[in-house]
Design a protein around this motif. Structure first.
Motif, PDB file in Angstrom:
ATOM      1  N   GLY A 172      15.059 -12.146 -31.887  1.00 42.23           N
ATOM      2  CA  GLY A 172      16.328 -11.707 -31.341  1.00 42.23           C
ATOM      3  C   GLY A 172      16.147 -10.908 -30.929  1.00 42.23           C
ATOM      4  O   GLY A 172      16.469  -9.639 -31.743  1.00 42.23           O
ATOM      5  N   THR A 173      17.950 -10.232 -31.754  1.00 45.70           N
ATOM      6  CA  THR A 173      18.957  -9.134 -32.029  1.00 45.70           C
ATOM      7  C   THR A 173      19.295  -8.780 -33.852  1.00 45.70           C
ATOM      8  O   THR A 173      19.794  -8.127 -33.915  1.00 45.70           O
ATOM      9  N   SER A 246      13.427  -5.508 -28.014  1.00 48.59           N
ATOM     10  CA  SER A 246      14.962  -6.677 -28.308  1.00 48.59           C
ATOM     11  C   SER A 246      16.538  -6.229 -27.915  1.00 48.59           C
ATOM     12  O   SER A 246      17.214  -7.065 -27.407  1.00 48.59           O
ATOM     13  N   SER A 249      17.173  -5.824 -24.382  1.00 55.93           N
ATOM     14  CA  SER A 249      17.158  -7.056 -23.515  1.00 55.93           C
ATOM     15  C   SER A 249      18.338  -7.836 -24.405  1.00 55.93           C
ATOM     16  O   SER A 249      18.982  -8.626 -23.350  1.00 55.93           O
ATOM     17  N   GLN A 250      19.505  -7.490 -24.940  1.00 56.74           N
ATOM     18  CA  GLN A 250      20.581  -7.796 -25.483  1.00 56.74           C
ATOM     19  C   GLN A 250      21.339  -6.805 -24.026  1.00 56.74           C
ATOM     20  O   GLN A 250      22.644  -7.244 -24.473  1.00 56.74           O
ATOM     21  N   GLN A 251      21.879  -5.768 -24.723  1.00 57.66           N
ATOM     22  CA  GLN A 251      21.541  -4.825 -23.128  1.00 57.66           C
ATOM     23  C   GLN A 251      22.125  -5.658 -22.481  1.00 57.66           C
ATOM     24  O   GLN A 251      23.413  -5.701 -22.259  1.00 57.66           O
ATOM     25  N   ASN A 254      24.159  -8.644 -22.393  1.00 57.89           N
ATOM     26  CA  ASN A 254      25.712  -8.520 -22.552  1.00 57.89           C
ATOM     27  C   ASN A 254      26.427  -8.537 -21.497  1.00 57.89           C
ATOM     28  O   ASN A 254      26.815  -8.660 -20.767  1.00 57.89           O
ATOM     29  N   ARG A 409      29.217 -11.549 -29.663  1.00 60.80           N
ATOM     30  CA  ARG A 409      28.313 -11.615 -28.904  1.00 60.80           C
ATOM     31  C   ARG A 409      28.392 -10.457 -28.273  1.00 60.80           C
ATOM     32  O   ARG A 409      27.102  -9.755 -27.394  1.00 60.80           O
ATOM     33  N   GLY A 412      25.727  -7.631 -29.647  1.00 64.54           N
ATOM     34  CA  GLY A 412      24.486  -8.609 -29.917  1.00 64.54           C
ATOM     35  C   GLY A 412      24.443  -9.205 -31.328  1.00 64.54           C
ATOM     36  O   GLY A 412      22.989  -9.512 -31.944  1.00 64.54           O
TER      37      GLY A 412
END
Length: 414
Positions: A172-173, A246, A249-251, A254, A409, A412
């Motif tokens: 993940g992050t 990664s 994807s997290q950006q 969010n 969160r 990330g």
């Protein structure tokens, strides 16, 4: 008489077998949870003496929690209410299969080519099969989501310019590193937040040719820039691409979470009669409309993809358990991905520098958490220290926990 009562209790608990998925806390990312037995290692078995109660007494009963992506771990605790884990099994590239039963327990094995094997035992065949099925689902999810692991060299440590070989894991992050693959807990980690970038270096550094760097623009200390070395340029390419993927994807996640939250709030306000004309962007008497609401949040539709909505800062007094084993009242503030504290509110208002700060990216898995005995307490565990805090009420403790989690969160970190 006592032994008969004990047998009756065991029979009753066996007949009231609980589903491992129902015992999991879904809000904390848990997939399954329950008690399992673990057989000691061969070296420990060789030194243990047999007892009158039989060989089952040599098996250790612990509480196990299975977590899905992005953790993909099987974590063991002393009991159901222990705040800190005893060990962690990382499931990326693992295999799980049933083994012959032992000592009236149903045996299965979790194996990794680098980590070795862990032998676990369930009370019933159905419970064992359920554990195997859920663990296999998590293993497949970890592989499908692009988790990576392998040996890299990290520059730093006690001697800042030396290269250290470590076992790395990207889930993940979070990019975490371990001294060896069999370790449960990382020596350190980097949270791949929205202000982090990874890029290959075009020159050799410290004698290493295949180097890439990770820069965290949110930090202003010695850990702002980290350097890592691979065996080949192809390995470096894979690691940089995986880390960049990664982060992006997290950006995206969010932005989706923020947009979903704001749309839900807008719909709720309309249902309460506060914005009857919101569908076409018309403002109601209170001046509210969905279009203006999103515009104010994201800075306009043209900038919606790049807009950032920061969580609210929270501040106030809490008690901190000091190294002198006494509780001391400090003034805390959670903002910009950090939990800072001062000696007093007056000290902060005078513009004095904080006494210390906790970078939320260094908080370990499963933290922060509420004290399971005193619900006004909060545990925060970092790579180097455990902080014990106490609020005036359970509600205040929950508000602090929610605010810290919201910042994590946003960056990330969860």
């Amino acid at each position: 008489m006592g032994s008969e009562i004990s047998r009756c209790v065991e029979d009753m608990t066996g007949s009231l077998e609980l589903d491992i998925c129902e015992q999991a806390n879904k809000d904390e990312g848990e997939v399954a949870a329950g008690f399992l037995y673990q057989r000691p290692s061969r070296s420990k078995l060789a030194t243990m003496k047999s007892t009158a109660t039989g060989s089952n007494s040599r098996m250790k009963r612990s509480w196990y929690v299975l977590r899905g992506w992005p953790d993909c771990t099987l974590t063991t605790y002393k009991d159901r209410f222990s705040p800190a884990p005893n060990g962690v099994i990382h499931l990326l590239k693992c295999d799980v299969k049933a083994k012959p039963a032992e000592d009236d327990k149903f045996h299965f094995q979790v194996h990794h080519s680098s980590h070795g094997s862990r032998h676990l035992f369930a009370e019933s065949n159905s419970e064992m099969n359920r554990w195997i099925a859920e663990i296999m689902n998590v293993i497949e999810e970890a592989s499908a989501m692009g988790g990576m692991e392998g040996n890299l060299k990290k520059r730093g440590g006690i001697r800042l310019h030396t290269w250290q070989s470590r076992w790395f894991m990207l889930m993940g992050t979070e990019l975490a590193w371990y001294e060896k693959p069999t370790d449960s807990f990382p020596r350190g980690h980097i949270v791949l937040g929205p202000q982090v970038t990874a890029a290959a270096c075009d020159k050799s550094i410290g004698g290493e040719k295949c180097v890439f760097e990770i820069i965290d623009a949110a930090r202003h200390d010695s850990k702002r820039r980290r350097e890592f070395a691979c065996e080949t340029t192809l390995d470096r390419k894979y690691w940089v691409e995986a880390i960049t993927k990664s982060i992006k994807s997290q950006q995206r996640l969010n932005r989706e979470r923020t947009l979903s939250s704001q749309l839900s709030r807008a719909a709720s306000m309309r249902e309460e009669g506060e914005g009857e004309g919101g569908e076409n962007g018309e403002e109601d008497e209170a001046g509210f409309s969905v279009s203006n609401f999103l515009k104010n949040t994201f800075g306009g539709n043209e900038d919606m993809d790049d807009g950032i909505h920061f969580p609210d800062a929270k501040e106030g007094p809490m008690q901190k358990h000091s190294s002198y084993l006494v509780w001391q009242t400090k003034y805390f503030q959670c903002v910009d991905g950090e939990l800072r504290y001062w000696k007093s509110q007056a000290s902060k208002e005078k513009g004095n520098k904080e006494s210390a700060k906790i970078y939320l990216g260094e908080i370990q898995q499963g933290s922060p958490s509420i004290n399971p005995i005193d619900h006004t307490g909060i545990y925060i565990a970092t790579d180097t220290k455990i902080y014990s805090l106490r609020c005036e009420s359970e509600q205040e403790a929950k508000e602090w926990l929610d605010n810290i989690a919201e910042w994590m969160r946003f960056a990330g970190m969860q």
